[in-house]
Write a protein that holds these residues in place. Structure first.
Motif, mmCIF file in Angstrom:
data_model
loop_
_atom_site.group_PDB
_atom_site.id
_atom_site.type_symbol
_atom_site.label_atom_id
_atom_site.label_comp_id
_atom_site.label_asym_id
_atom_site.label_seq_id
_atom_site.Cartn_x
_atom_site.Cartn_y
_atom_site.Cartn_z
ATOM 1 N N LYS A 144 0.827 -1.207 0.000
ATOM 2 C CA LYS A 144 0.000 0.000 0.000
ATOM 3 C C LYS A 144 0.864 1.260 0.000
ATOM 4 O O LYS A 144 0.515 2.269 -0.631
ATOM 5 N N PHE A 145 1.987 1.195 0.724
ATOM 6 C CA PHE A 145 2.901 2.330 0.732
ATOM 7 C C PHE A 145 3.477 2.544 -0.668
ATOM 8 O O PHE A 145 3.574 3.678 -1.152
ATOM 9 N N GLU A 200 2.040 1.765 -3.501
ATOM 10 C CA GLU A 200 0.975 2.318 -4.335
ATOM 11 C C GLU A 200 0.818 3.824 -4.117
ATOM 12 O O GLU A 200 0.582 4.583 -5.057
ATOM 13 N N SER A 201 0.996 4.248 -2.874
ATOM 14 C CA SER A 201 0.831 5.671 -2.557
ATOM 15 C C SER A 201 1.961 6.531 -3.121
ATOM 16 O O SER A 201 1.812 7.757 -3.226
ATOM 17 N N LYS A 202 3.093 5.909 -3.487
ATOM 18 C CA LYS A 202 4.258 6.663 -3.938
ATOM 19 C C LYS A 202 4.517 6.554 -5.441
ATOM 20 O O LYS A 202 5.516 7.084 -5.933
#
Length: 406
Positions: free
Chosen positions: A277-278, A280-282
């Motif tokens: 998820k991290f 994907e956020s970046k």
């Protein structure tokens, strides 16, 4: 899921050291013979030995390219070449020609052999064939989809390597005759002049001297041109395919390009394994970083099926360049906060400089103080590779990079 290695280009000793420091797990480089990048500076035996030592001390592997399609005259001295490479401690040699494979196998039996994409590795039976002869890895053809790549990985246990970033060749797995036809310089023997980047017109047989663009465009047409490959937004799919190595193209590109691309893919891969998820956020951040190195538009190539003309063919031959590489850190003094830097492009007092830091977060600052080695204050840095001292706000390390927006 296994974590694939990040394999970086090393066109010369400086680029090798940059790639190692910015997070590569392995580097590939060519000697002064038998490599498909004759226009790269390439490595003398002395530099190759130093590069291998430098990389190994930092836990990074070194692969030597010898992937030309050899002629009779090339073969005679190859045995000694492979023996020398083996004695230096290279981790593998990269070949495409079956004859060259045989020479390497006989001359340097302890040296692992990787099969180049030039050998058109497009199916699992080809992988099994090379494995049966003693190869330890195949570099899959760029023309394969992710599904096809996954099938190969599932049906054979030989290591697999794929290109994930950089220039795309318009000819099947790089086997192109344009350069030899137009200039006499054979791309399949390391001397490609990249005629696929040139501007083309067509003529009609009865209208001598009339040059017509393939499309009605005053700039001409670039029908052979491809955008650059970029898979930074698809790390999960690459990992799930089961490949062993993610390869960045670019041995003839700059040290700055090596730093930017290696750092971006290193961070993306590590972030994904820490927390998907991290990652994907970046994704927008990773892509924005890659766009700070010169590029020619991005495409995902054949990974998701045959690309459309719009997604692959580019309409210009120029690179997009938004940042200049202006300096390389040589030393940093924590007591004074001054860094010794080597100038690479012109910059001025008052410029906003961004510092690209290996393994650390980047930062920007206004450059308020520049001094030469005699302590004289300077308003600018106009001289190529001049050594200068600058005041910085955060600690730096050798091989950190200074860049500024254009």
């Amino acid at each position: 899921m296994k974590k694939p290695e990040i394999l970086a280009p090393a066109g010369d000793l400086e680029k090798l050291k940059i790639a190692v420091n910015y997070g590569a797990d392995a580097v590939y480089m060519g000697g002064e013979s038998y490599s498909l990048r004759a226009k790269a500076k390439n490595f003398s035996y002395e530099d190759m030995a130093e590069g291998i030592r430098y990389a190994h001390e930092r836990g990074v592997k070194c692969y030597i390219t010898a992937n030309i399609f050899a002629r009779n005259a090339d073969v005679d001295a190859m045995g000694e070449y492979f023996k020398t490479v083996e004695a230096m401690g290279a981790d593998a040699v990269l070949v495409s020609d079956p004859g060259v494979f045989s020479v390497a196998r006989a001359a340097a039996p302890s040296l692992e052999i990787h099969i180049s994409t030039q050998a058109n590795n497009t199916n699992y039976m080809t992988a099994e064939f090379w494995k049966s002869l003693g190869a330890s890895r195949i570099v899959l053809a760029r023309e394969l989809s992710l599904k096809e790549i996954k099938d190969v990985c599932e049906k054979t246990d030989i290591e697999t390597e794929i290109f994930v970033h950089g220039a795309m060749c318009i000819s099947y797995s790089g086997r192109c005759l344009l350069s030899a036809y137009f200039t006499g310089r054979d791309g399949n023997r390391g001397a490609c002049t990249h005629p696929c980047r040139w501007k083309y017109y067509i003529t009609e047989a009865t209208r001598e001297g009339e040059y017509l663009p393939v499309e009605e465009d005053s700039r001409g047409t670039y029908i052979f041109n491809s955008k650059d490959l970029c898979m930074i937004e698809h790390i999960p799919e690459l990992v799930e395919s089961g490949v062993s190595s993610l390869k960045i193209e670019g041995r003839i590109k700059t040290a700055y390009y090596a730093a930017v691309t290696v750092k971006a893919y290193r961070e993306a891969l590590d972030d994904y394994f820490k927390d998907p998820k991290f990652y994907e956020s970046k994704k927008e951040y990773y892509l924005s970083e890659l766009k700070k190195a010169s590029y020619r538009g991005f495409t995902t190539g054949f990974f998701f099926g045959n690309p459309t003309a719009e997604s692959q063919v580019y309409t210009d031959s120029a690179y997009i360049k938004t940042y200049d590489f202006v300096g390389l850190v040589k030393e940093y003094d924590p007591k004074t906060g001054f860094a010794l830097i080597e100038q690479r492009n012109r910059f001025f007092k008052g410029d906003i400089i961004e510092f690209l830091r290996a393994g650390e977060e980047n930062f920007s600052q206004t450059l308020d103080e520049i001094y030469d080695l005699e302590g004289n204050s300077r308003e600018s840095a106009p001289h190529a590779q001049e050594l200068l001292k600058i005041k910085v706000e955060k600690p730096l390390k050798p091989m950190d990079i200074l860049r500024k927006a254009k």
